[in-house]
Design an enzyme around this catalytic site. Sequence first.
Site, PDB file in Angstrom:
ATOM      1  N   ARG A  44       0.832  -1.204   0.000  1.00 11.93           N
ATOM      2  CA  ARG A  44       0.000   0.000   0.000  1.00 11.93           C
ATOM      3  C   ARG A  44       0.867   1.254   0.000  1.00 11.93           C
ATOM      4  O   ARG A  44       2.042   1.218   0.348  1.00 11.93           O
ATOM      5  CB  ARG A  44      -0.902   0.003   1.239  1.00 11.93           C
ATOM      6  N   LYS A 104      -8.013  -2.770   1.864  1.00 21.14           N
ATOM      7  CA  LYS A 104      -7.853  -1.973   3.079  1.00 21.14           C
ATOM      8  C   LYS A 104      -8.627  -0.661   3.000  1.00 21.14           C
ATOM      9  O   LYS A 104      -8.977  -0.080   4.036  1.00 21.14           O
ATOM     10  CB  LYS A 104      -6.374  -1.711   3.340  1.00 21.14           C
ATOM     11  N   HIS A 112      -9.279  -5.429  13.547  1.00 16.79           N
ATOM     12  CA  HIS A 112      -8.220  -6.039  12.739  1.00 16.79           C
ATOM     13  C   HIS A 112      -7.749  -7.272  13.497  1.00 16.79           C
ATOM     14  O   HIS A 112      -6.819  -7.217  14.297  1.00 16.79           O
ATOM     15  CB  HIS A 112      -7.082  -5.041  12.532  1.00 16.79           C
ATOM     16  N   SER A 124       1.788  -7.852  12.163  1.00 10.28           N
ATOM     17  CA  SER A 124       2.492  -8.782  11.281  1.00 10.28           C
ATOM     18  C   SER A 124       3.642  -9.470  12.019  1.00 10.28           C
ATOM     19  O   SER A 124       4.400  -8.823  12.745  1.00 10.28           O
ATOM     20  CB  SER A 124       3.033  -8.015  10.071  1.00 10.28           C
ATOM     21  N   LYS A 149      -0.785 -14.361  14.047  1.00 12.18           N
ATOM     22  CA  LYS A 149      -2.251 -14.220  14.023  1.00 12.18           C
ATOM     23  C   LYS A 149      -2.913 -15.222  13.082  1.00 12.18           C
ATOM     24  O   LYS A 149      -3.896 -15.880  13.446  1.00 12.18           O
ATOM     25  CB  LYS A 149      -2.598 -12.781  13.618  1.00 12.18           C
ATOM     26  N   THR A 150      -2.388 -15.339  11.862  1.00  7.27           N
ATOM     27  CA  THR A 150      -2.974 -16.259  10.881  1.00  7.27           C
ATOM     28  C   THR A 150      -2.676 -17.706  11.249  1.00  7.27           C
ATOM     29  O   THR A 150      -3.563 -18.570  11.240  1.00  7.27           O
ATOM     30  CB  THR A 150      -2.445 -15.945   9.470  1.00  7.27           C
ATOM     31  N   ASP A 207      -8.483 -11.941   9.146  1.00  4.69           N
ATOM     32  CA  ASP A 207      -7.942 -10.582   9.133  1.00  4.69           C
ATOM     33  C   ASP A 207      -8.890  -9.486   9.616  1.00  4.69           C
ATOM     34  O   ASP A 207      -8.475  -8.632  10.376  1.00  4.69           O
ATOM     35  CB  ASP A 207      -7.469 -10.239   7.717  1.00  4.69           C
ATOM     36  N   ARG A 256       2.412 -12.247  -1.811  1.00  2.72           N
ATOM     37  CA  ARG A 256       1.139 -12.593  -1.184  1.00  2.72           C
ATOM     38  C   ARG A 256       0.293 -13.473  -2.088  1.00  2.72           C
ATOM     39  O   ARG A 256       0.555 -13.595  -3.284  1.00  2.72           O
ATOM     40  CB  ARG A 256       0.344 -11.332  -0.826  1.00  2.72           C
TER      41      ARG A 256
END
Length: 527
Positions: free
Chosen positions: A53, A195, A214, A232, A236-237, A251, A315
């Site tokens: 981004r 986003k 988030h 990051s 989390k994932t 997410d 990604r």
Amino acid sequence: MKVDISNTGITDTKEIYYNLDFESLIEHELKNGECKLANNGATMVDTGIFTGRSPADKYFVNKEPSNRYISWGNINQPVEKEVFEELLELGKQQLSGKDLYVTDVYCGSSESSRRSIRFITELAWQSHFVTNMFIRPSMEQLQEFKPQFTVLNACKTVNEKWKEHGLNSEVFVLFDVEENIAVIGGSYYGGEMKKGIFSMMNYWLPLEGKLSMHCSANIGYDGDTCLFFGLSGTGKTTLSTDPHRRLIGDDEHGWDDHGIFNFEGGCYAKVINLDKESEPEIYSAIRMGALLENVVADENGEVDYSDGSKTENTRVSYPIFHIENHEETLHGAHPKNIIFLTADAFGVLPPVSRLTKEQAMYYFLSGYTAKVAGTERGITEPVAAFSACFGEAFLPLHPTVYAKLLGEKIDKYGVNVYLVNTGWTGGPYGVGKRMSIKDTRECINSILDGSINDSEFRTTNTFKLHVPNTLGNIDKKTLFPREAWADDEAFVKTRDKLAQMFIDNFKRYQSEDSEFDYSKAGPEIDS
């Protein structure tokens, strides 16, 4: 099925491809020369010079009433109405006279909280991306579909007058809250669309008393929901993808009166150094329908996930049904547990701590993790990173708005909150070692099955965290980091250094007239 976009101001449209299925999108991507085919059936795209981004180029139109709610600053920058209208017209001109892809989707699986979103793009792969990432309406729903917000992706145009407009570059990502429209120019990166809508949900929902988050979420077979917040690199994932629990989403989620709901219908995972053995669910999800970004592959379409020569931010997006063990409804009950994940590379925080409601507010607003020293010359120690609510870059409102809602919901639904450190123990990065995934899983499992409450708890000095005296087979020295350090004086020095970073960061929430001061729930350094 046909769709009318004449009300957008885009003119002389040629062919409109409306909500194409995956097979058709892939056919268009390959025919247009936008993508290549990997040998696992996924398509591969390069997003140009932007492989992430461009936050410095994101703006909201400065007008009422939204300008009374938006927290203006480096993250939420204002742009004047006249500049927005000029760039919106530039985007419309770029999209006029072209074949276009129109994709209508929902953001939010809760019918009472979702928004209907329309994306208009010039590129098939961008339509593929949002088809992966958002919730796909049925044919019956498309018959009655009325977009509440429209995104014009005019990525092929740039703003040559950016200096005159007082902007930061020729790239622009602009939102008009009152007119329910956004326009993107200069960047091909798909994450701007994802986003961008997340930012809008973070504007809309809290004003309705609903919490936008988030975080990832999963649900046990007895119906208990758990939320995982983390920046990051904190896991989390990975930790929310559990063979014994169904994945709600990885997410973005909302929390309304009906419970937890996913904003999205897909996943967007990093694939740098992706390994089949360590992350089999993500690896298996990369097949026909998945869209790989900026990866390196050989002439046979064999992807080298270890190659970060284009970017470290490689990604993949894929629909959530590519994860076998997912929750089909994309929502769950009010959470029983909330877990804040941090990768503390200073080696100070315990692997698991039970938080009071006040501490939960403090650590939510802090949004802490630590980045490991990288390849830059002269960097020899970890760098602390604080991101309010674990997602400050996407919060149009002041962070305390979200924290207040979280506190209310914790009280109303009796939620347990824990801080889990997936970082270092026995010393900082370079001295100590990373918490083992086995120990971290044991911490998570003890939270989920409630066995953590069978232990007696001890409160640490300085950070005042409540830590179990024993927990399964985890070494007690791991539970209490000070005991794992060989040099006690070095531990105290590092602990106090990290505590001061927390204290300094939290000063932005403190003022004489503040009604929202939870600083006493944070660390205190003995004088």
